[in-house]
Design a protein around this motif. Structure first.
Motif: not given
Length: 395
Positions: A130-132, A136-139, A247
């Motif tokens: 739910k976080e990024k 900008g990619n989902p964590d 990342d």
């Protein structure tokens, strides 16, 4: 998910300089903290610094003058972090909870889905993806479980739950799937809060030497009456190709650069496991990194039997920078030896009550554009204004 709601306010890189506040004093850094050289797998080696430490016996003595250590750890030249040693019962409570993180993360997906709380923006219960990341990619690297360690139901007032869902929501426990989680989470969380309140008392003694404070405006009293402290159990999933993490900046590969939003954050040292067995971290370059007031990046270490505490932005503002927050991130282990290794840790965000009226100083230098001319906001209102300004989430 918006990290500000869980105690950390995460900005993009170009906002980072807002947290490097004021020129350093002339006091030599060598008087504040010792530096030790360590082997590092990274090409650019950052110095490794040991946290300033305060013993539990010192902390519980209200007659002890700990101002020097408070200043060394939290003051304008400090790293914004110190650790408390010899806390009775801490080591066993830490192990009890951290050993449950892999079990929680590996519950069936439908069970974890039932532990999610969309209304609170995933600030209660289970959160994964739910976080990024800074890219900008989902964590997907870590999962989190959030709960209030002191109150299962902070309030039953519907309008408050609607307005401040991340603070006023109710805990969600896996009573059937993992019943021992609630007991372990609350036990460790309460201990970290109790020790944090002792630390807050001594912070007030230090700050009061430099500025006038009303009796009910100190950090200890603000935190003592709060109903919205929040614990976060984190589980970093094992990477099968740790040497290929790309990342963003590898230094922030596990947790991006941010400055804590609230008042005081308690931290445990992470626990690394492989195939269910606790092991030392395989990469000496992995861990917590802090950006200093002189824009230097350093790695900070503390022992697994110590509780570390970091200052948040709200405390920096209210203390007129006698207590200072610092940007920090977490770096993942890299290399072949890190493959298949997971990490569990716990953070406890101590923050004012949503209804706590905060009297901001006229010369506030952080987010002064959201502070009204009379300097008075509740913590909930202050958080709303930050969300409006930086995240545009208000509906």
């Amino acid at each position: 998910m918006n990290p500000i709601l869980s105690g950390s306010l995460v900005y993009k890189t170009h906002f980072g300089t807002q947290f490097i506040l004021g020129p350093p004093s002339n006091r030599s850094a060598s008087h504040r903290i010792t530096c030790q050289k360590m082997t590092c797998s990274s090409a650019a080696v950052s110095p490794t610094l040991r946290t300033v430490t305060i013993s539990y016996s010192e902390l519980k003595d209200k007659n002890a003058d700990l101002s020097m250590k408070i200043e060394q750890g939290f003051g304008p030249n400090g790293l914004g972090i110190l650790s408390v040693t010899d806390v009775p019962g801490f080591s066993s409570l830490r192990q009890n909870l951290l050993h449950l993180a892999p079990r929680l993360a590996n519950l069936p997906e439908d069970v974890k889905k039932d532990l999610e709380d969309h209304h609170s923006r995933y600030n209660f219960g289970w959160s994964h993806g739910k976080e990024k990341l800074e890219s900008g990619n989902p964590d997907m690297l870590k999962g989190s479980f959030y709960a209030n360690p002191l109150l299962d139901v902070p309030t039953t007032e519907t309008h408050l739950i609607e307005r401040y869902p991340s603070y006023c929501g109710s805990n969600i426990w896996p009573h059937s799937a993992l019943p021992e989680l609630e007991v372990a989470f609350k036990a460790l969380g309460k201990l970290i809060v109790d020790v944090g309140l002792m630390l807050a008392y001594h912070c007030d003694q230090y700050v009061s030497k430099g500025m006038k404070m009303k009796e009910n405006e100190g950090l200890e009293q603000i935190l003592l009456h709060s109903r919205c402290h929040k614990g976060r159990l984190l589980y970093y999933f094992p990477a099968q190709q740790s040497n290929c993490i790309r990342d963003g900046d590898s230094m922030s590969s596990w947790c991006g650069w941010h400055t804590d939003h609230a008042s005081l954050t308690g931290l445990t040292c992470g626990m690394f496991t492989k195939d269910g067995t606790v092991i030392p971290c395989p990469d000496s370059a992995a861990g917590l990194y802090i950006r200093t007031r002189t824009d230097q990046i350093v790695k900070v270490v503390f022992r697994e039997d110590e509780i570390a505490y970091q200052i948040g932005e709200t405390t920096e503002i209210l203390s007129r920078s006698y207590l200072c927050a610092t940007p920090h991130c977490v770096r993942a282990p890299r290399g072949e030896e890190a493959s298949g290794i997971d990490r569990s840790t716990f953070a406890l965000f101590m923050q004012p009550d949503w209804d706590e009226k905060l009297n901001f100083p006229e010369d506030a230098h952080i987010h002064k554009e959201v502070i009204p001319s009379n300097g008075a906001l509740t913590f909930g209102e202050y958080t709303e204004r930050l969300l409006d300004k930086y995240y545009h989430l208000k509906t």
